[in-house]
Design an enzyme around this catalytic site. Sequence first.
Site, PDB file in Angstrom:
ATOM      1  N   ASN A   1      -4.227   5.742  -2.077  1.00 52.27           N
ATOM      2  CA  ASN A   1      -3.393   4.612  -1.658  1.00 52.27           C
ATOM      3  C   ASN A   1      -4.337   3.496  -1.232  1.00 52.27           C
ATOM      4  O   ASN A   1      -5.000   3.606  -0.196  1.00 52.27           O
ATOM      5  CB  ASN A   1      -2.504   5.057  -0.480  1.00 52.27           C
ATOM      6  CG  ASN A   1      -1.780   3.887   0.168  1.00 52.27           C
ATOM      7  OD1 ASN A   1      -1.671   2.811  -0.411  1.00 52.27           O
ATOM      8  ND2 ASN A   1      -1.287   4.100   1.391  1.00 52.27           N
ATOM      9  N   TRP A   2      -4.395   2.452  -2.038  1.00 52.82           N
ATOM     10  CA  TRP A   2      -5.360   1.380  -1.751  1.00 52.82           C
ATOM     11  C   TRP A   2      -4.814   0.360  -0.751  1.00 52.82           C
ATOM     12  O   TRP A   2      -5.506  -0.613  -0.427  1.00 52.82           O
ATOM     13  CB  TRP A   2      -5.768   0.678  -3.056  1.00 52.82           C
ATOM     14  CG  TRP A   2      -6.605   1.537  -3.960  1.00 52.82           C
ATOM     15  CD1 TRP A   2      -7.169   2.759  -3.652  1.00 52.82           C
ATOM     16  CD2 TRP A   2      -6.993   1.262  -5.312  1.00 52.82           C
ATOM     17  NE1 TRP A   2      -7.869   3.254  -4.730  1.00 52.82           N
ATOM     18  CE2 TRP A   2      -7.778   2.348  -5.765  1.00 52.82           C
ATOM     19  CE3 TRP A   2      -6.756   0.207  -6.194  1.00 52.82           C
ATOM     20  CZ2 TRP A   2      -8.334   2.401  -7.050  1.00 52.82           C
ATOM     21  CZ3 TRP A   2      -7.308   0.260  -7.475  1.00 52.82           C
ATOM     22  CH2 TRP A   2      -8.089   1.340  -7.897  1.00 52.82           C
ATOM     23  N   LYS A   3      -3.605   0.553  -0.297  1.00 50.64           N
ATOM     24  CA  LYS A   3      -2.995  -0.334   0.707  1.00 50.64           C
ATOM     25  C   LYS A   3      -3.183  -1.807   0.301  1.00 50.64           C
ATOM     26  O   LYS A   3      -3.142  -2.139  -0.870  1.00 50.64           O
ATOM     27  CB  LYS A   3      -3.581  -0.061   2.090  1.00 50.64           C
ATOM     28  CG  LYS A   3      -3.561   1.419   2.459  1.00 50.64           C
ATOM     29  CD  LYS A   3      -3.830   1.657   3.897  1.00 50.64           C
ATOM     30  CE  LYS A   3      -3.980   3.151   4.141  1.00 50.64           C
ATOM     31  NZ  LYS A   3      -3.906   3.531   5.522  1.00 50.64           N
TER      32      LYS A   3
ATOM     33  N   HIS B   1       5.858   5.126   3.895  1.00 57.88           N
ATOM     34  CA  HIS B   1       4.530   5.271   4.525  1.00 57.88           C
ATOM     35  C   HIS B   1       4.641   4.869   5.993  1.00 57.88           C
ATOM     36  O   HIS B   1       5.426   3.970   6.331  1.00 57.88           O
ATOM     37  CB  HIS B   1       3.526   4.375   3.783  1.00 57.88           C
ATOM     38  CG  HIS B   1       2.112   4.640   4.182  1.00 57.88           C
ATOM     39  ND1 HIS B   1       1.570   4.122   5.333  1.00 57.88           N
ATOM     40  CD2 HIS B   1       1.147   5.391   3.608  1.00 57.88           C
ATOM     41  CE1 HIS B   1       0.310   4.537   5.440  1.00 57.88           C
ATOM     42  NE2 HIS B   1       0.024   5.309   4.401  1.00 57.88           N
TER      43      HIS B   1
ATOM     44  N   GLU C   1       2.930   3.038   7.760  1.00 58.02           N
ATOM     45  CA  GLU C   1       2.733   1.599   8.004  1.00 58.02           C
ATOM     46  C   GLU C   1       4.017   0.822   7.707  1.00 58.02           C
ATOM     47  O   GLU C   1       4.321  -0.168   8.370  1.00 58.02           O
ATOM     48  CB  GLU C   1       1.542   1.100   7.166  1.00 58.02           C
ATOM     49  CG  GLU C   1       0.228   1.598   7.764  1.00 58.02           C
ATOM     50  CD  GLU C   1      -0.882   1.898   6.769  1.00 58.02           C
ATOM     51  OE1 GLU C   1      -0.846   1.374   5.637  1.00 58.02           O
ATOM     52  OE2 GLU C   1      -1.789   2.678   7.124  1.00 58.02           O
TER      53      GLU C   1
ATOM     54  N   GLU D   1       1.907  13.084   6.635  1.00 65.03           N
ATOM     55  CA  GLU D   1       0.825  12.250   7.137  1.00 65.03           C
ATOM     56  C   GLU D   1       1.015  12.016   8.633  1.00 65.03           C
ATOM     57  O   GLU D   1       1.750  11.094   9.030  1.00 65.03           O
ATOM     58  CB  GLU D   1       0.829  10.898   6.425  1.00 65.03           C
ATOM     59  CG  GLU D   1       0.651  10.986   4.930  1.00 65.03           C
ATOM     60  CD  GLU D   1       0.072   9.707   4.363  1.00 65.03           C
ATOM     61  OE1 GLU D   1      -1.044   9.764   3.851  1.00 65.03           O
ATOM     62  OE2 GLU D   1       0.705   8.654   4.488  1.00 65.03           O
TER      63      GLU D   1
ATOM     64  N   GLY E   1      -6.212   6.722   9.129  1.00 65.45           N
ATOM     65  CA  GLY E   1      -7.209   5.681   9.360  1.00 65.45           C
ATOM     66  C   GLY E   1      -7.968   5.827  10.669  1.00 65.45           C
ATOM     67  O   GLY E   1      -8.651   4.893  11.101  1.00 65.45           O
TER      68      GLY E   1
ATOM     69  N   SER F   1      -6.955  10.668   7.062  1.00 67.87           N
ATOM     70  CA  SER F   1      -8.413  10.787   7.137  1.00 67.87           C
ATOM     71  C   SER F   1      -8.985  11.907   6.260  1.00 67.87           C
ATOM     72  O   SER F   1      -9.943  12.579   6.648  1.00 67.87           O
ATOM     73  CB  SER F   1      -8.866  10.938   8.594  1.00 67.87           C
ATOM     74  OG  SER F   1      -8.494   9.785   9.331  1.00 67.87           O
TER      75      SER F   1
ATOM     76  N   GLY G   1      -6.326   7.318   1.921  1.00 61.97           N
ATOM     77  CA  GLY G   1      -6.447   5.881   2.111  1.00 61.97           C
ATOM     78  C   GLY G   1      -7.893   5.441   1.973  1.00 61.97           C
ATOM     79  O   GLY G   1      -8.406   5.214   0.878  1.00 61.97           O
ATOM     80  N   GLY G   2      -8.587   5.360   3.103  1.00 56.77           N
ATOM     81  CA  GLY G   2      -9.958   4.824   3.157  1.00 56.77           C
ATOM     82  C   GLY G   2     -10.904   5.428   2.131  1.00 56.77           C
ATOM     83  O   GLY G   2     -11.633   4.697   1.446  1.00 56.77           O
TER      84      GLY G   2
END
Length: 252
Positions: free
Chosen positions: A10-12, A95, A97, A167, A173, A213, A234-235
């Site tokens: 997921n590149w957000k 998600h 966010e 999640e 993150g 993470s 993500g990251g």
Amino acid sequence: MERTPLLAGNWKMFTTVAEATELARAIAAKPLPAGRQAMLAPSAPALHAVGNILRDTGIILASQNICWEEKGAFTGELSPLMLEEAGATMAIIGHSERRQIFAESNSLINKRLLGALKFGITPILCIGETLTERESNDTKSILEKQLRQGLAGAKIKTGNQLTIAYEPVWAIGTGQTASAAQAQDVHAFCRLLLADIFDKAIAQQIRILYGGSVNPANIDELMAQTDVDGALVGGAALKAESFLRIIHFETL
Ligand code: PEP
């Protein structure tokens, strides 16, 4: 029951279109290991460009959200038909966010999920508890509510039509991953709920991804858990080298 592992990035709201293209090319340059699937969810402006690169690579293109209507006065939303046109076959929904920053409720998330199913786009329904909820022992009741309300009215014939991502919000993150045992415990609980919501056979087919993470150092142990069927990353999905290591996790 064999479920094909899915390693999803997921590149957000990161990467310009040029950067997304370069990253997708680097990831697609290495063949997928047999019996595994990978997925990339770039930001909406990069969907077409990344979709063109992923065509014929076996890597799935996904959007980070989806609307339930194909067109209309829905400023800022993503039409399932337009997503399909870009080549997307999966969509991340709910998600944390979206839930926390954009106040998306379980009922709004449910509308998105039903819309995705209607248009043949596989939803990845994200669920997860906050740190306060975990510390007050509310994890399972929160997840049950998110699953039951998020999936209300969903009709699926096979588990391949739906993916769940657990999640924990406190792990996204933050560099703080749920332990493999914590992930397994929650995933097994979710599968029981899915058996109640659908049926046992479908619940055995639905992939439940872990997210929070995930990185090259913890992926092998997470993937060794019976009910962990993949990862939403993500990251660590923003660097080709680390995401490729995640796709090529080692079987313990
Ligand atoms: C995510 O965006 O879904 C996520 C899990 O992020 P990270 O891997 O950076 O924690």
